[in-house]
Scaffold this active site. Structure first.
Site, short mmCIF file in Angstrom:
data_model
loop_
_atom_site.label_atom_id
_atom_site.label_comp_id
_atom_site.label_asym_id
_atom_site.label_seq_id
_atom_site.Cartn_x
_atom_site.Cartn_y
_atom_site.Cartn_z
CD GLU A 29 -1.62 -6.89 6.56
OE1 GLU A 29 -1.29 -6.83 5.36
OE2 GLU A 29 -2.78 -7.11 6.95
CD GLU A 55 -1.29 1.71 5.18
OE1 GLU A 55 -0.51 2.63 4.87
OE2 GLU A 55 -1.18 0.54 4.79
CG ASP A 105 8.30 3.22 0.38
OD1 ASP A 105 9.21 2.95 -0.43
OD2 ASP A 105 7.80 4.36 0.48
CE LYS A 109 13.99 9.15 -5.72
NZ LYS A 109 13.51 10.56 -5.67
CG ASP A 141 8.20 -5.94 -5.66
OD1 ASP A 141 7.71 -5.50 -4.60
OD2 ASP A 141 8.66 -5.21 -6.54
#
Length: 336
Positions: A29, A55, A105, A109, A141
């Site tokens: 993951e 992470e 993320d 921009k 999303d």
């Protein structure tokens, strides 16, 4: 269990990382956040697969470790690293059953797309590390990032894009999934399946890292031997930057910044602090300059801080050696 980069082998094996469950599927993951996904997803299997989580947030790392421990998931390894060097250096070709990427993320921009994880080079790397039938499972999303990732997967030339499957229910239990659900936003999901075998892509992503040898006197420790000029003055040191190592396989190459030079404590010599950047991987290492009985000096990578021996770290020893040559040193041996 939390691993530092230097705790891994390069590459590593499930039999070493998960000695009690080496035969189970192996799932990675990327960006596990506070660790909510894995307990839910692992419960959907008759037996929890072996888990490797990566992470970049130290706080999330600690939260996830507590959550997985509370869930009784002992066959789990967590680490704080960028995903790409972990996958390239630690995971053997054709070893993973799945790579899970939930709500990464999106870097929304303009001009920031190069920071996104799911680009064509990542898909080629992922395809080289997935088993036949394996897949990258993606949930987001962010509509624009979703479309971007699908285009990049197709552009990679090694991934088929499947959009019809709903996300694993566990993907909707993460912190961000709950946030977007509360806002009435529906996530999108894709399954990226390799169309090329891992064996045909392995040479494109060779493992270049190595653990620090068990003995500092081992020949594999990057080092050099030189004779310093009689008037050598470390006070003449100024920050020094060098770049190199660009190849087809490694287009970023390495950047080495010699930050400072310190007098050694208890030894006749000095220690250089070097900042080493190789793509997404950054390390700070110490390189010693130690006097020898014959009057020469040994330049050698220090074990302190658990450095991983990469091309850039080897280059740091060479960059310091080159700087010393510029100060009048005469090199008699190079081992980097």
């Amino acid at each position: 269990m939390i691993y530092n980069f230097s705790d891994f082998h390069f590459p590593d094996r499930p039999a070493r990382l998960y000695p009690d469950t080496p035969e189970r599927p192996w799932i990675l993951e990327v960006g596990f956040g506070d660790g909510r996904f894995w307990p839910h997803f692992a419960a959907s299997f008759p037996e929890a697969p072996n888990y490797l989580g990566v992470e970049i947030s130290g706080t999330s790392l600690l939260k996830a470790e507590r959550r997985l421990r509370a869930a009784g998931l002992s066959n789990a390894v967590l680490t704080r690293l960028p995903a790409t060097p972990l996958i390239r250096e630690v995971v053997p070709p054709g070893a993973l059953d799945a790579i899970v990427v939930n709500f990464p993320d999106p870097w929304p921009k303009a001009g920031h797309e190069e920071h996104r994880l799911l680009r064509a080079p990542f898909f080629r790397l992922a395809a080289s590390r997935l088993k036949p039938g394996g897949a990258v499972l993606f949930t987001t999303d962010h509509e624009e990032y979703f479309e971007f990732a699908c285009r990049e997967a197709e552009a990679s030339g090694v991934m088929a894009v499947h959009l019809t499957e709903p996300p694993p229910p566990a993907a909707l239990e993460t912190k961000y999934a709950r946030k977007w659900r509360d806002l009435g936003l529906d996530p999108r999901h894709a399954r990226f399946v390799p169309t090329a075998s891992a064996s045909t892509l392995a040479d494109e992503f060779p493992v270049t890292a190595a653990r620090f040898p068990d003995s500092e006197d081992a020949p594999a420790v990057p080092h050099a031997i030189l004779t310093l000029p009689a008037d050598f003055a470390p006070t003449a040191f100024a920050k020094h930057t060098a770049r190199g190592g660009v190849t087809r396989e490694n287009p970023d190459g390495w950047t080495v910044v010699l930050l400072d030079l310190y007098a050694s404590l208890g030894k006749d010599g000095w220690v250089a602090l070097a900042h080493v950047v190789e793509g997404e991987l950054t390390q700070e290492v110490l390189v010693g300059i130690t006097a020898r009985e014959d009057g020469s000096h040994l330049i050698r990578l220090s074990r302190f801080g658990g450095p991983v021996v990469t091309p850039g770290v080897k280059a740091a020893v060479g960059v310091l050696t080159g700087w010393l040559e510029g100060q009048g040193a005469r090199v008699t041996h190079r081992g980097y």
